[in-house]
Design a protein around this motif. Structure first.
Motif, mmCIF file in Angstrom:
data_model
loop_
_atom_site.group_PDB
_atom_site.id
_atom_site.type_symbol
_atom_site.label_atom_id
_atom_site.label_comp_id
_atom_site.label_asym_id
_atom_site.label_seq_id
_atom_site.Cartn_x
_atom_site.Cartn_y
_atom_site.Cartn_z
ATOM 1 N N ASP A 130 0.821 -1.211 0.000
ATOM 2 C CA ASP A 130 0.000 0.000 0.000
ATOM 3 C C ASP A 130 0.855 1.262 0.000
ATOM 4 N N ARG A 139 -5.432 4.851 0.151
ATOM 5 C CA ARG A 139 -5.178 4.116 1.398
ATOM 6 C C ARG A 139 -6.290 4.399 2.412
ATOM 7 N N LEU A 142 -9.256 2.360 1.401
ATOM 8 C CA LEU A 142 -9.078 0.952 1.739
ATOM 9 C C LEU A 142 -9.255 0.719 3.232
ATOM 10 N N ARG A 150 -10.845 -5.950 1.714
ATOM 11 C CA ARG A 150 -9.678 -5.172 1.280
ATOM 12 C C ARG A 150 -8.826 -5.851 0.209
ATOM 13 N N ARG A 154 -7.984 -3.863 -3.125
ATOM 14 C CA ARG A 154 -6.578 -3.517 -3.381
ATOM 15 C C ARG A 154 -6.175 -3.968 -4.792
#
Length: 214
Positions: A130, A139, A142, A150, A154
């Motif tokens: 990340d 970020r 997320l 997640r 992602r």
């Protein structure tokens, strides 16, 4: 892979692929080499079908910002020569988990470019990803999700970044943590089927498409 299938791939690749593609394949371990050859053959067949010509009429001619373009290049933005000139096709390809994704526009208008990417969520699940791959806003987005969701999100964001950077031709020359793709125009998430060719797709496979007419 069945030995007969491997032999068939080797034979057809020797007939259809460019010397540059063969040279690149020869630098790979055997299993990766066969996967690479099969994906390039599938790509050439895909392009030929769209253009309505035999695959043997096409000659690979890739474009790399660092190395140039033409039949001696086997990496970067994919393309083909047809009857001595560039084939009228904007093309992008991506491989992941033994699968390949192609996107193309036939007879594209001036400046039209495409980028497609296929990602497995498992490939983005490592410490530090990340920090180097996502913007601050991404970020935060997320972190606001349920932990169970997640990994998929992602990978979705990463597929969108890769598709965009393939479309622009910049690749990872652009720091991915500087490119926000949460709501960028010209980007679409692709809905993948649950199976293809009689085989189930791996869980966690995400895909994205980018198109620009600049």
């Amino acid at each position: 892979m069945d030995p007969a299938d491997s032999a068939a791939i080797e034979k057809i690749a020797a007939e259809l692929l460019s010397p540059a593609e063969t040279l690149r394949a020869n630098t790979m371990a055997p299993a990766l080499r066969l996967e690479f050859l099969a994906s390039r053959l599938a790509q050439q067949d895909f392009a030929a079908t769209l253009l309505g010509v035999p695959a043997s009429k096409l000659q690979a001619a890739y474009e790399c910002p660092d190395c140039g373009s033409g039949p001696d290049i086997a990496h970067g933005r994919p393309g083909y020569l047809l009857d001595g000139g560039p084939a009228p096709l904007a093309l992008s390809a991506s491989r992941s988990s033994g699968w390949v994704l192609f996107a193309a526009v036939v007879h594209p208008g001036p400046g039209l470019r495409v980028g497609a990417d296929l990602e497995n969520a498992a490939g983005t699940e490592f410490t530090g990803f990340d920090d180097v791959a996502l913007t601050v806003r991404e970020r935060r987005h997320l972190d606001a999700l349920d932990p169970a969701g997640r990994p998929q999100e992602r990978a979705r964001l990463w597929a969108r970044k890769e598709a965009w950077l393939k479309m622009t031709g910049d690749g990872l020359r652009v720091a991915p943590d500087s490119l926000d793709v949460l709501d960028r125009a010209g980007l679409w998430d692709l809905e993948l089927p649950s199976s293809a060719g009689g085989r189930d797709l791996p869980a966690g496979l995400l895909a994205a498409l980018a198109i620009s007419a600049r």
